[in-house]
Design a protein around this motif. Structure first.
Motif, PDB file in Angstrom:
ATOM      1  N   TYR A   1       7.152   4.252  43.510  1.00 29.14           N
ATOM      2  CA  TYR A   1       7.362   2.814  43.444  1.00 29.14           C
ATOM      3  C   TYR A   1       8.318   2.506  42.306  1.00 29.14           C
ATOM      4  CZ  TYR A   1       3.664   2.812  39.818  1.00 29.14           C
ATOM      5  OH  TYR A   1       2.894   3.064  38.712  1.00 29.14           O
ATOM      6  N   GLU A   2       8.942   1.341  42.360  1.00 23.48           N
ATOM      7  CA  GLU A   2       9.934   0.973  41.366  1.00 23.48           C
ATOM      8  C   GLU A   2       9.273   0.776  40.003  1.00 23.48           C
ATOM      9  OE1 GLU A   2       9.585  -0.555  44.256  1.00 23.48           O
ATOM     10  OE2 GLU A   2      11.510  -0.668  45.297  1.00 23.48           O
ATOM     11  N   ASP A   3       9.976   1.155  38.966  1.00 26.74           N
ATOM     12  CA  ASP A   3       9.463   1.018  37.605  1.00 26.74           C
ATOM     13  C   ASP A   3       9.728  -0.411  37.124  1.00 26.74           C
ATOM     14  OD1 ASP A   3       8.707   1.158  34.991  1.00 26.74           O
ATOM     15  OD2 ASP A   3      10.026   2.812  34.445  1.00 26.74           O
ATOM     16  N   ASP A   4       8.761  -1.289  37.381  1.00 33.09           N
ATOM     17  CA  ASP A   4       8.994  -2.690  37.032  1.00 33.09           C
ATOM     18  C   ASP A   4       8.700  -3.000  35.566  1.00 33.09           C
ATOM     19  OD1 ASP A   4       6.247  -2.644  37.123  1.00 33.09           O
ATOM     20  OD2 ASP A   4       6.063  -3.969  38.860  1.00 33.09           O
ATOM     21  N   SER A   5       8.548  -1.957  34.731  1.00 29.30           N
ATOM     22  CA  SER A   5       8.597  -2.184  33.286  1.00 29.30           C
ATOM     23  C   SER A   5      10.032  -2.416  32.823  1.00 29.30           C
ATOM     24  CB  SER A   5       7.991  -1.001  32.526  1.00 29.30           C
ATOM     25  OG  SER A   5       8.805   0.157  32.631  1.00 29.30           O
ATOM     26  N   VAL A   6      11.008  -2.070  33.679  1.00 27.97           N
ATOM     27  CA  VAL A   6      12.414  -2.363  33.421  1.00 27.97           C
ATOM     28  C   VAL A   6      12.676  -3.798  33.860  1.00 27.97           C
ATOM     29  CG1 VAL A   6      14.784  -1.696  33.956  1.00 27.97           C
ATOM     30  CG2 VAL A   6      13.002   0.060  33.773  1.00 27.97           C
ATOM     31  N   PRO A   7      13.185  -4.676  32.970  1.00 27.80           N
ATOM     32  CA  PRO A   7      13.260  -6.114  33.293  1.00 27.80           C
ATOM     33  C   PRO A   7      13.985  -6.439  34.590  1.00 27.80           C
ATOM     34  CG  PRO A   7      13.565  -5.799  30.939  1.00 27.80           C
ATOM     35  CD  PRO A   7      13.535  -4.423  31.553  1.00 27.80           C
ATOM     36  N   TRP A   8      15.161  -5.829  34.834  1.00 29.04           N
ATOM     37  CA  TRP A   8      15.875  -6.207  36.050  1.00 29.04           C
ATOM     38  C   TRP A   8      15.139  -5.741  37.300  1.00 29.04           C
ATOM     39  CZ3 TRP A   8      17.601  -3.215  39.998  1.00 29.04           C
ATOM     40  CH2 TRP A   8      17.892  -1.866  39.762  1.00 29.04           C
ATOM     41  N   VAL A   9      14.430  -4.620  37.203  1.00 26.22           N
ATOM     42  CA  VAL A   9      13.655  -4.133  38.346  1.00 26.22           C
ATOM     43  C   VAL A   9      12.495  -5.077  38.627  1.00 26.22           C
ATOM     44  CG1 VAL A   9      12.283  -2.213  39.251  1.00 26.22           C
ATOM     45  CG2 VAL A   9      14.323  -1.749  37.879  1.00 26.22           C
ATOM     46  N   GLU A  10      11.831  -5.553  37.590  1.00 30.27           N
ATOM     47  CA  GLU A  10      10.743  -6.510  37.783  1.00 30.27           C
ATOM     48  C   GLU A  10      11.259  -7.781  38.435  1.00 30.27           C
ATOM     49  OE1 GLU A  10       8.057  -9.640  37.429  1.00 30.27           O
ATOM     50  OE2 GLU A  10       9.946  -9.623  36.324  1.00 30.27           O
TER      51      GLU A  10
ATOM     52  N   PRO B   1      15.314   3.027  38.545  1.00 32.47           N
ATOM     53  CA  PRO B   1      14.178   3.672  37.879  1.00 32.47           C
ATOM     54  C   PRO B   1      12.945   3.663  38.783  1.00 32.47           C
ATOM     55  CG  PRO B   1      15.182   1.972  36.484  1.00 32.47           C
ATOM     56  CD  PRO B   1      15.695   1.771  37.878  1.00 32.47           C
ATOM     57  N   LEU B   2      12.325   4.828  38.922  1.00 39.05           N
ATOM     58  CA  LEU B   2      11.155   4.991  39.785  1.00 39.05           C
ATOM     59  C   LEU B   2      10.019   5.631  39.003  1.00 39.05           C
ATOM     60  CD1 LEU B   2      12.936   6.525  42.905  1.00 39.05           C
ATOM     61  CD2 LEU B   2      12.064   4.188  42.731  1.00 39.05           C
ATOM     62  N   ILE B   3       8.815   5.404  39.477  1.00 38.06           N
ATOM     63  CA  ILE B   3       7.641   6.100  38.986  1.00 38.06           C
ATOM     64  C   ILE B   3       6.924   6.707  40.186  1.00 38.06           C
ATOM     65  CG2 ILE B   3       5.339   5.838  37.981  1.00 38.06           C
ATOM     66  CD1 ILE B   3       6.457   3.711  36.147  1.00 38.06           C
ATOM     67  N   THR B   4       6.588   7.978  40.087  1.00 40.50           N
ATOM     68  CA  THR B   4       5.670   8.591  41.053  1.00 40.50           C
ATOM     69  C   THR B   4       4.275   8.533  40.462  1.00 40.50           C
ATOM     70  OG1 THR B   4       7.331  10.054  42.014  1.00 40.50           O
ATOM     71  CG2 THR B   4       5.033  10.696  42.264  1.00 40.50           C
ATOM     72  N   TRP B   5       3.399   7.849  41.164  1.00 40.68           N
ATOM     73  CA  TRP B   5       1.990   7.738  40.765  1.00 40.68           C
ATOM     74  C   TRP B   5       1.229   8.754  41.607  1.00 40.68           C
ATOM     75  CZ3 TRP B   5      -2.398   5.088  43.252  1.00 40.68           C
ATOM     76  CH2 TRP B   5      -3.495   4.933  42.397  1.00 40.68           C
ATOM     77  N   ALA B   6       0.613   9.735  40.935  1.00 40.44           N
ATOM     78  CA  ALA B   6      -0.038  10.839  41.635  1.00 40.44           C
ATOM     79  C   ALA B   6      -1.513  10.905  41.276  1.00 40.44           C
ATOM     80  CB  ALA B   6       0.639  12.154  41.273  1.00 40.44           C
ATOM     81  N   LEU B   7      -2.315  11.246  42.281  1.00 37.66           N
ATOM     82  CA  LEU B   7      -3.745  11.499  42.109  1.00 37.66           C
ATOM     83  C   LEU B   7      -4.037  12.934  42.542  1.00 37.66           C
ATOM     84  CD1 LEU B   7      -5.201   8.300  43.839  1.00 37.66           C
ATOM     85  CD2 LEU B   7      -4.844   8.636  41.405  1.00 37.66           C
ATOM     86  N   ARG B   8      -5.112  13.498  42.010  1.00 36.20           N
ATOM     87  CA  ARG B   8      -5.556  14.790  42.521  1.00 36.20           C
ATOM     88  C   ARG B   8      -7.072  14.871  42.381  1.00 36.20           C
ATOM     89  NH1 ARG B   8      -3.266  18.777  37.636  1.00 36.20           N
ATOM     90  NH2 ARG B   8      -4.831  18.151  36.076  1.00 36.20           N
ATOM     91  N   ALA B   9      -7.688  15.507  43.371  1.00 37.38           N
ATOM     92  CA  ALA B   9      -9.140  15.719  43.375  1.00 37.38           C
ATOM     93  C   ALA B   9      -9.411  17.087  43.969  1.00 37.38           C
ATOM     94  CB  ALA B   9      -9.845  14.644  44.190  1.00 37.38           C
ATOM     95  N   ARG B  10     -10.232  17.859  43.297  1.00 36.51           N
ATOM     96  CA  ARG B  10     -10.540  19.220  43.734  1.00 36.51           C
ATOM     97  C   ARG B  10     -11.691  19.214  44.734  1.00 36.51           C
ATOM     98  NH1 ARG B  10     -11.297  23.211  38.931  1.00 36.51           N
ATOM     99  NH2 ARG B  10      -9.064  22.738  38.766  1.00 36.51           N
TER     100      ARG B  10
END
Length: 250
Positions: free
Chosen positions: A141-150, A239-248
């Motif tokens: 998802y877009e990194d909306d901590s960057v002002p123009w992206v937000e 600018p992008l962020i990959t948000w990842a989860l993991r569960a064993r």
């Protein structure tokens, strides 16, 4: 999955499969490696579930893994076959996976877990995943901590932000899995204004919207990109962020 709008959006991507394959971002290697490190032993056999056009499949294959991709939409699978010809591609759904019991070491899900019937899917994922294997959902998802992206993402689309349906996923208990862990990985995608708008055209909310509504939204976004100094002149880094989860798997 009883919500008809949700079901319509979930099945809408095939009509934009070629654009999806061309314009959607891939996933950073460090995010994939973080996911794999959640398994016991060394994962070799990996399932990409809800694989779409193979954005995540490609990243897994580039690590030398034995990758099987499962995707219900034939148009998306056709693009996947062109993108990652060495991967095994099968028709199937998260709630009914065409693989044997305990047949894989890791199950990855890129940009698709929020479309699943999550309790049923996790039970089925547990069936095909060996004990000690790992389930890894991830989203770009877009990194909306960057002002123009937000500012850009506030112009009227739900986009590739973290889906609201997954906000409580880490707290979601399943008897076959340990608790979810999460991490975030920053990266960028080289874009032009037009290629970014083409990407937006592959989002489900845009695909299922009335033509006049989606056209008006894309016009607002085009005007913003033309006026914004960071995006007005040729290519730029999104600018992008990959948000990842993991569960064993227990």
């Amino acid at each position: 999955m009883s919500d008809p709008t949700h079901a319509q959006r979930a099945s809408s991507f095939g009509s934009r499969a070629a654009a999806y394959a061309e314009h959607r971002p891939g996933y950073p290697r460090e995010a994939i490696e973080w996911g794999l490190s959640g398994a016991t032993g060394t994962p070799r056999r990996v399932l990409d579930l809800g694989a779409g056009t193979g954005k995540l499949t490609l990243g897994l294959a580039e690590l030398g893994l034995d990758v099987t991709a499962v995707e219900p939409d034939p148009e998306m699978r056709a693009e996947l076959g062109r993108t990652v010809p060495g991967a095994t591609s099968l028709k199937g759904r998260a709630e009914r996976i065409p693989l044997p019991d305990a047949g894989v070491d890791a199950v990855f899900v890129g940009q698709a877990f929020h479309w699943f019937d999550v309790p049923a899917a996790m039970t089925e994922i547990a069936r095909v995943l060996r004990p000690g294997g790992v389930l890894v959902p991830m989203w770009n998802y877009e990194d909306d901590s960057v002002p123009w992206v937000e500012q850009f993402t506030s112009l009227g689309r739900d986009g590739a932000r973290k889906p609201a349906r997954t906000d409580g996923l880490r707290e979601m208990a399943h008897p076959e899995f340990a608790a979810f862990e999460s991490d975030r990985f920053r990266h960028v995608q080289r874009r032009t204004a037009e290629s970014l708008l083409e990407t937006i055209g592959t989002y489900s909310m845009v695909i299922v919207s009335a033509p006049g509504e989606s056209s008006a939204m894309l016009t607002r976004m085009r005007e913003f990109l033309s006026a914004n100094p960071a995006t007005a002149d040729g290519e730029f880094d999104l600018p992008l962020i990959t948000w990842a989860l993991r569960a064993r798997r227990r």
